[in-house]
Design a protein around this motif. Structure first.
Motif, PDB file in Angstrom:
ATOM      1  N   PRO A 179       0.809  -1.222   0.000  1.00 54.22           N
ATOM      2  CA  PRO A 179       0.000   0.000   0.000  1.00 54.22           C
ATOM      3  C   PRO A 179       0.839   1.268   0.000  1.00 54.22           C
ATOM      4  O   PRO A 179       0.300   2.362  -0.132  1.00 54.22           O
ATOM      5  N   ASN A 180       2.136   1.128   0.127  1.00 49.02           N
ATOM      6  CA  ASN A 180       2.999   2.307   0.154  1.00 49.02           C
ATOM      7  C   ASN A 180       3.748   2.530  -1.158  1.00 49.02           C
ATOM      8  O   ASN A 180       4.647   3.357  -1.230  1.00 49.02           O
ATOM      9  N   GLU A 181       3.400   1.759  -2.195  1.00 53.56           N
ATOM     10  CA  GLU A 181       3.999   2.016  -3.501  1.00 53.56           C
ATOM     11  C   GLU A 181       3.694   3.450  -3.916  1.00 53.56           C
ATOM     12  O   GLU A 181       2.627   3.981  -3.638  1.00 53.56           O
ATOM     13  N   ARG A 227      -2.892   8.144   1.076  1.00 52.61           N
ATOM     14  CA  ARG A 227      -1.500   7.722   1.053  1.00 52.61           C
ATOM     15  C   ARG A 227      -0.634   8.659   0.213  1.00 52.61           C
ATOM     16  O   ARG A 227       0.595   8.630   0.308  1.00 52.61           O
ATOM     17  N   LEU A 228      -1.279   9.482  -0.615  1.00 49.59           N
ATOM     18  CA  LEU A 228      -0.565  10.475  -1.422  1.00 49.59           C
ATOM     19  C   LEU A 228      -0.603  11.854  -0.774  1.00 49.59           C
ATOM     20  O   LEU A 228      -0.320  12.858  -1.421  1.00 49.59           O
ATOM     21  N   GLU A 274       3.046   4.850  -6.936  1.00 50.81           N
ATOM     22  CA  GLU A 274       1.825   4.909  -7.738  1.00 50.81           C
ATOM     23  C   GLU A 274       0.816   3.950  -7.147  1.00 50.81           C
ATOM     24  O   GLU A 274       1.063   2.763  -7.023  1.00 50.81           O
ATOM     25  N   GLN A 275      -0.333   4.484  -6.773  1.00 52.48           N
ATOM     26  CA  GLN A 275      -1.315   3.670  -6.064  1.00 52.48           C
ATOM     27  C   GLN A 275      -1.967   2.636  -6.989  1.00 52.48           C
ATOM     28  O   GLN A 275      -2.263   2.905  -8.150  1.00 52.48           O
ATOM     29  N   TYR A 276      -2.209   1.455  -6.424  1.00 57.24           N
ATOM     30  CA  TYR A 276      -2.576   0.276  -7.197  1.00 57.24           C
ATOM     31  C   TYR A 276      -3.868   0.450  -7.997  1.00 57.24           C
ATOM     32  O   TYR A 276      -3.930   0.076  -9.171  1.00 57.24           O
ATOM     33  N   GLU A 288      -6.322   5.316  -0.951  1.00 58.97           N
ATOM     34  CA  GLU A 288      -5.113   5.473  -1.769  1.00 58.97           C
ATOM     35  C   GLU A 288      -4.731   6.942  -1.942  1.00 58.97           C
ATOM     36  O   GLU A 288      -3.536   7.274  -1.949  1.00 58.97           O
TER      37      GLU A 288
END
Length: 273
Positions: free
Chosen positions: A8-10, A88-89, A12-14, A85
């Motif tokens: 979940p911390n990539e 997270r950004l 670019e969000q999945y 998501e």
């Protein structure tokens, strides 16, 4: 602890398919992907920053204020993914921009409904928090939406929204071949009697999840149908879009006023003129 199948911390969000540099701090959340470009027509400028499945994201400015829009598709599960998501950004403010059915007789098709809180008749938030946790809109977002509607001269109502997982039986409508779910025939009347204003499908999830994470959220919907009078027209979409966009500018002014005053919360004693 089992490992996560997707990180979940990539960057670019999945699901939403965008990264940190693609979005502003405040994001408008329509359901319909086609509504994204109807919203951006009110902006100074914008760029398409990406899309995946039901999620389309554009970022630009409105009267100089940074702003983004991400469509969420229909319903609370996909709206919850968008909030998760985008948070997270480092997005900190969410405004749902949608359509709804009004359930009070004095509400006209084309009017706006600005949500102050929501009945959580959806299952998504049950997986986050106990059922008696309130779905409350952030007071700054509500104030900005009201101020925007007033400045634009649009008719609006404020109050409690009911969010449902089902467009048909969950909103008191008959299902296929006239099927009636238990309690569906009394649903609208019960909501009317408690002064609920409207029914839609995403607000309570957006408000609840944002509140859990300490983020700001609100909702403004245009009335497409009045369940009391039986009137239906796809009207007022542009009013909700323009009101939400102006509210982003007003929230930016609120944040500036808070910083100048050295306070954490905007209140009526702080000017945003």
């Amino acid at each position: 602890m089992p490992g996560d199948s997707e990180d979940p911390n990539e960057e670019e969000q999945y699901h939403v398919g965008v990264g940190p540099s693609d979005v502003a701090d405040t994001v408008l959340l329509p359901g319909d992907p086609d509504r994204v470009e109807k919203i951006t027509q009110f902006w100074d400028d914008y760029e398409d920053r990406g899309g995946h499945r039901e999620y389309r994201t554009f970022t630009g400015t409105y009267d100089g204020a940074p702003i983004s829009v991400t469509s969420t598709g229909i319903g609370s599960p996909s709206a919850a993914i968008a909030v998760e998501e985008l948070a997270r950004l480092d997005v900190d403010t969410f405004i749902r921009v949608g359509s709804c059915g009004a359930i009070q007789p004095e509400m006209d098709v084309g009017d706006l409904v600005i949500t102050t809180g929501a009945v959580r008749q959806e299952g998504t938030t049950d997986e986050y928090v106990r059922e008696d946790y309130p779905a409350s809109a952030n007071h700054e977002v509500v104030s900005a939406l009201v101020a925007a509607a007033e400045r634009l001269g649009y008719d609006y109502h404020t109050g409690v929204t009911m969010s449902s997982d089902s467009f048909y039986t969950g909103q008191g409508r008959p299902g296929f071949e006239g099927f009636r779910a238990a309690g569906s025939e009394e649903l609208v009347e019960e909501l009317q009697n408690t002064n609920v204003k409207n029914i839609e499908m995403e607000a309570s999830a957006i408000l609840t999840i944002a509140s859990i994470y300490g983020l700001r959220a609100g909702a403004v919907c245009s009335v497409y149908a009045n369940r009391v009078t039986g009137e239906f027209r796809t009207e007022g979409e542009h009013r909700a879009s323009e009101t939400a966009s102006l509210a982003v500018k007003l929230l930016a002014k609120m944040d500036e006023a808070k910083a100048e005053a050295g306070v954490d919360q905007w209140h009526a004693g702080l000017s945003i003129e």
